[in-house]
Design a protein around this motif. Sequence first.
Motif, PDB file in Angstrom:
ATOM      1  N   GLY A 125       0.813  -1.208   0.000  1.00  0.00           N
ATOM      2  CA  GLY A 125       0.000   0.000   0.000  1.00  0.00           C
ATOM      3  C   GLY A 125       0.844   1.254   0.000  1.00  0.00           C
ATOM      4  O   GLY A 125       1.666   1.454   0.889  1.00  0.00           O
ATOM      5  N   LYS A 126       0.633   2.057  -1.028  1.00  0.00           N
ATOM      6  CA  LYS A 126       1.371   3.316  -1.144  1.00  0.00           C
ATOM      7  C   LYS A 126       0.555   4.438  -0.505  1.00  0.00           C
ATOM      8  O   LYS A 126      -0.665   4.438  -0.540  1.00  0.00           O
ATOM      9  CB  LYS A 126       1.679   3.618  -2.603  1.00  0.00           C
ATOM     10  CG  LYS A 126       2.719   2.662  -3.173  1.00  0.00           C
ATOM     11  CD  LYS A 126       3.229   3.111  -4.517  1.00  0.00           C
ATOM     12  CE  LYS A 126       4.364   2.205  -4.963  1.00  0.00           C
ATOM     13  NZ  LYS A 126       4.933   2.639  -6.214  1.00  0.00           N
ATOM     14  N   ILE A 127       1.267   5.393   0.041  1.00  0.00           N
ATOM     15  CA  ILE A 127       0.663   6.534   0.721  1.00  0.00           C
ATOM     16  C   ILE A 127       0.999   7.787  -0.066  1.00  0.00           C
ATOM     17  O   ILE A 127       2.115   7.928  -0.579  1.00  0.00           O
ATOM     18  CB  ILE A 127       1.225   6.651   2.156  1.00  0.00           C
ATOM     19  CG1 ILE A 127       0.863   5.414   2.954  1.00  0.00           C
ATOM     20  CG2 ILE A 127       0.730   7.912   2.840  1.00  0.00           C
ATOM     21  CD1 ILE A 127       1.592   5.318   4.272  1.00  0.00           C
ATOM     22  N   ARG A 128       0.048   8.695  -0.144  1.00  0.00           N
ATOM     23  CA  ARG A 128       0.317  10.026  -0.703  1.00  0.00           C
ATOM     24  C   ARG A 128      -0.381  11.042   0.186  1.00  0.00           C
ATOM     25  O   ARG A 128      -1.368  10.728   0.853  1.00  0.00           O
ATOM     26  CB  ARG A 128      -0.094  10.122  -2.161  1.00  0.00           C
ATOM     27  CG  ARG A 128      -1.559  10.010  -2.426  1.00  0.00           C
ATOM     28  CD  ARG A 128      -1.874  10.265  -3.918  1.00  0.00           C
ATOM     29  NE  ARG A 128      -3.278  10.124  -4.145  1.00  0.00           N
ATOM     30  CZ  ARG A 128      -3.879   9.006  -4.538  1.00  0.00           C
ATOM     31  NH1 ARG A 128      -3.168   7.935  -4.780  1.00  0.00           N
ATOM     32  NH2 ARG A 128      -5.172   8.975  -4.705  1.00  0.00           N
ATOM     33  N   LEU A 129       0.140  12.262   0.198  1.00  0.00           N
ATOM     34  CA  LEU A 129      -0.406  13.304   1.069  1.00  0.00           C
ATOM     35  C   LEU A 129      -1.566  14.066   0.454  1.00  0.00           C
ATOM     36  O   LEU A 129      -2.354  14.664   1.176  1.00  0.00           O
ATOM     37  CB  LEU A 129       0.697  14.292   1.461  1.00  0.00           C
ATOM     38  CG  LEU A 129       1.805  13.738   2.350  1.00  0.00           C
ATOM     39  CD1 LEU A 129       2.863  14.812   2.598  1.00  0.00           C
ATOM     40  CD2 LEU A 129       1.242  13.243   3.672  1.00  0.00           C
ATOM     41  N   LEU A 130      -1.648  14.063  -0.854  1.00  0.00           N
ATOM     42  CA  LEU A 130      -2.674  14.841  -1.549  1.00  0.00           C
ATOM     43  C   LEU A 130      -3.653  13.923  -2.261  1.00  0.00           C
ATOM     44  O   LEU A 130      -3.263  12.846  -2.710  1.00  0.00           O
ATOM     45  CB  LEU A 130      -2.012  15.766  -2.588  1.00  0.00           C
ATOM     46  CG  LEU A 130      -0.992  16.777  -2.049  1.00  0.00           C
ATOM     47  CD1 LEU A 130      -0.271  17.468  -3.198  1.00  0.00           C
ATOM     48  CD2 LEU A 130      -1.675  17.796  -1.155  1.00  0.00           C
ATOM     49  N   PRO A 131      -4.914  14.357  -2.393  1.00  0.00           N
ATOM     50  CA  PRO A 131      -5.838  13.548  -3.196  1.00  0.00           C
ATOM     51  C   PRO A 131      -5.323  13.469  -4.636  1.00  0.00           C
ATOM     52  O   PRO A 131      -4.611  14.360  -5.103  1.00  0.00           O
ATOM     53  CB  PRO A 131      -7.157  14.320  -3.124  1.00  0.00           C
ATOM     54  CG  PRO A 131      -6.849  15.647  -2.547  1.00  0.00           C
ATOM     55  CD  PRO A 131      -5.515  15.576  -1.878  1.00  0.00           C
TER      56      PRO A 131
END
Length: 168
Positions: A125-131
């Motif tokens: 699972g990758k995480i990103r800070l912005l939609p």
Amino acid sequence: MLQKTHSAAGLVAAEIVLVYRDVPFLSWEAAGAVLLGCLAGTLADVDKQGSTMAKVLFPLSALLKLINVKHRTLTHSILCIAALSFVAAPLPDLYYLVFLAAYASHPLIDLLNDNGVQLFWPIKGKIRLLPKWLAIDTGSTGETVIRWMLLAVSLWIPLSTIRFGLLG
């Protein structure tokens, strides 16, 4: 993000450490720290075939490819940063802090990208800070804006530490 953006982020990280450690910007120590920051900020992309770091550190890049490490996984993870904190321990304190801060700036900046980062590798699972609709594409105008903002900050940090002595 592109190498030049990661290098700018590493530069800012190095300058923050220099301010924190109260190291004069016009010193050989600072010059070495800034150079280390610019290089360490790009190091995590050793997992991306064709990147400058993959070419410079070809044996490591080839090993990562051989064991099937995907881009923005192991080398962009908290686990890798923790491992590097032990590997880099023999460095002098200033350079140790610069190396870790600059290296950590890489996955932090990539968290703004729409592809995100597998920050808790080996957990999937990758995480990103912005939609996704607001995320920054690699090489986009948004990335260029971020890079120029980082470069502006990199100029502001040393200039803001100058003491003119006019007011006391």
